[in-house]
Enzyme design. Sequence first.
Site, PDB file in Angstrom:
ATOM      1  N   ARG A  99      -6.084 -14.150   3.221  1.00 45.11           N
ATOM      2  CA  ARG A  99      -5.037 -15.144   2.918  1.00 45.11           C
ATOM      3  C   ARG A  99      -5.354 -16.444   3.663  1.00 45.11           C
ATOM      4  O   ARG A  99      -5.233 -17.534   3.114  1.00 45.11           O
ATOM      5  CB  ARG A  99      -3.655 -14.636   3.365  1.00 45.11           C
ATOM      6  CG  ARG A  99      -3.139 -13.404   2.653  1.00 45.11           C
ATOM      7  CD  ARG A  99      -2.874 -13.648   1.181  1.00 45.11           C
ATOM      8  NE  ARG A  99      -1.908 -14.706   0.942  1.00 45.11           N
ATOM      9  CZ  ARG A  99      -0.584 -14.564   0.977  1.00 45.11           C
ATOM     10  NH1 ARG A  99      -0.067 -13.390   1.202  1.00 45.11           N
ATOM     11  NH2 ARG A  99       0.224 -15.588   0.733  1.00 45.11           N
TER      12      ARG A  99
ATOM     13  N   ASP B 173       2.262  -2.907  -5.741  1.00 50.42           N
ATOM     14  CA  ASP B 173       3.142  -3.762  -4.942  1.00 50.42           C
ATOM     15  C   ASP B 173       4.462  -3.006  -4.788  1.00 50.42           C
ATOM     16  O   ASP B 173       4.684  -1.989  -5.467  1.00 50.42           O
ATOM     17  CB  ASP B 173       3.350  -5.097  -5.688  1.00 50.42           C
ATOM     18  CG  ASP B 173       4.242  -6.080  -4.940  1.00 50.42           C
ATOM     19  OD1 ASP B 173       4.420  -5.918  -3.715  1.00 50.42           O
ATOM     20  OD2 ASP B 173       4.762  -7.019  -5.582  1.00 50.42           O
TER      21      ASP B 173
HETATM   22  N1   CP Z   1       1.773 -10.657   0.788  1.00 50.39           N
HETATM   23  C1   CP Z   1       2.676 -11.518   1.279  1.00 50.39           C
HETATM   24  O1   CP Z   1       2.966 -12.572   0.682  1.00 50.39           O
HETATM   25  O2   CP Z   1       3.172 -11.168   2.479  1.00 50.39           O
HETATM   26  P1   CP Z   1       4.380 -11.866   3.240  1.00 50.39           P
HETATM   27  O3   CP Z   1       5.632 -11.645   2.422  1.00 50.39           O
HETATM   28  O4   CP Z   1       4.425 -11.205   4.588  1.00 50.39           O
HETATM   29  O5   CP Z   1       4.098 -13.335   3.351  1.00 50.39           O
HETATM   30  N1  NVA Z   2       6.748  -8.630  -5.162  1.00 50.34           N
HETATM   31  C1  NVA Z   2       6.965  -8.804  -3.736  1.00 50.34           C
HETATM   32  C2  NVA Z   2       5.766  -9.467  -3.129  1.00 50.34           C
HETATM   33  C3  NVA Z   2       5.849  -9.607  -1.627  1.00 50.34           C
HETATM   34  C4  NVA Z   2       4.649 -10.299  -1.070  1.00 50.34           C
HETATM   35  C5  NVA Z   2       8.218  -9.612  -3.500  1.00 50.34           C
HETATM   36  O1  NVA Z   2       8.426 -10.609  -4.215  1.00 50.34           O
HETATM   37  O2  NVA Z   2       8.995  -9.265  -2.621  1.00 50.34           O
END
Ligand code: CP
Ligand code: NVA
Length: 317
Positions: free
Chosen positions: A299, A231
């Site tokens: 999703r 991530d």
């Molecule tokens: N993975 C995810 O939650 O993407 P977004 O921040 O675009 O919703």
């Molecule tokens: N760890 C990231 C996830 C985004 C989907 C955030 O919190 O920005």
Amino acid sequence: MSQSFLKSTDFTRDEAAALFHLTAELKARRGKGHIEPLNGQTWAMLFHKSSTRTRISFEVGVHELGGHPMILDPNSLQLGRGESVEDTARVMSRYLHGIIIRTYEQALLDQFDHAGSIPVVNALTNELHPCQIYTDAFSLIERWSEPGKADLASLAGRQICFVGDCASNMAHSWILASALFGIQLHLTGPKAYQPLPFVADLLKDAGLEPTWSFSDDAKAAVEGSDMVYTDVWVSMGDEDEKEQRLRDFMPYQVNKALMSVAKPDAYFMHCLPAHEGEEVTAEVLKDPRSIIFDQAENRLHTQKAILAGLADPSLLR
Ligand code: CP
Ligand code: NVA
């Protein structure tokens, strides 16, 4: 069954197993007939942070389940002018059938859930991102199950490695889901970014034994994995620490060399958005073992199953 979905352990293992069957059914039947458990309902969406996937997939999902998605502008609610979360929850519970919230503190969701009487869905907080993790689990289940079956048991005993910020919402959510689904989770990243203690309390509350380990040796952690996950290094809200984080995390980039110590058929996953050249290289993102866009698609299907299950718990029995 829990009124809300605030964390991965809010569904039992049996409910999660049913939820993944329902996800597969909703995916297979999309556009071919109606499953409308939200018929006549209005579900609000309140987002205090940016979003592409979550925001769009929930709006489409509520619509496809027969409900009306109401997008709330956080800047125009009295909540932004000091009305309490509790009063907001009590009032909204008189109008709405459910609410989907992306915000900073998990505590806001807990407060809303306690004061209100409608389902609350966690669309990401600083601490947790359970809708993403259920989607990720489904994306593996559909690959590891016998054709046509979405069998939660296909995750049992699998080795998964999360590389990067192990104090993040994604790492915490993997810790909870791995214990619930019987996955062996290896976390790797700098020693200064290890899981926060609250996650151990959540496991205890759910009566689950931890199934995770931490190492700052990335190669040792990834070795033999069935799936490698990463991530961003700078999550929403961490922007002030950007320069420090980019320096700290550079040894934990997922690149071809690191992927080469995983199993030869190991998948690569990322919740997205990705920062190419930071946490992952372009080569790994585009590798045939990368399933990032199937994840993004899922999703929609998984969240539809979550909403359907909260609206009609009989669907998860
Ligand atoms: N993975 C995810 O939650 O993407 P977004 O921040 O675009 O919703
Ligand atoms: N760890 C990231 C996830 C985004 C989907 C955030 O919190 O920005």
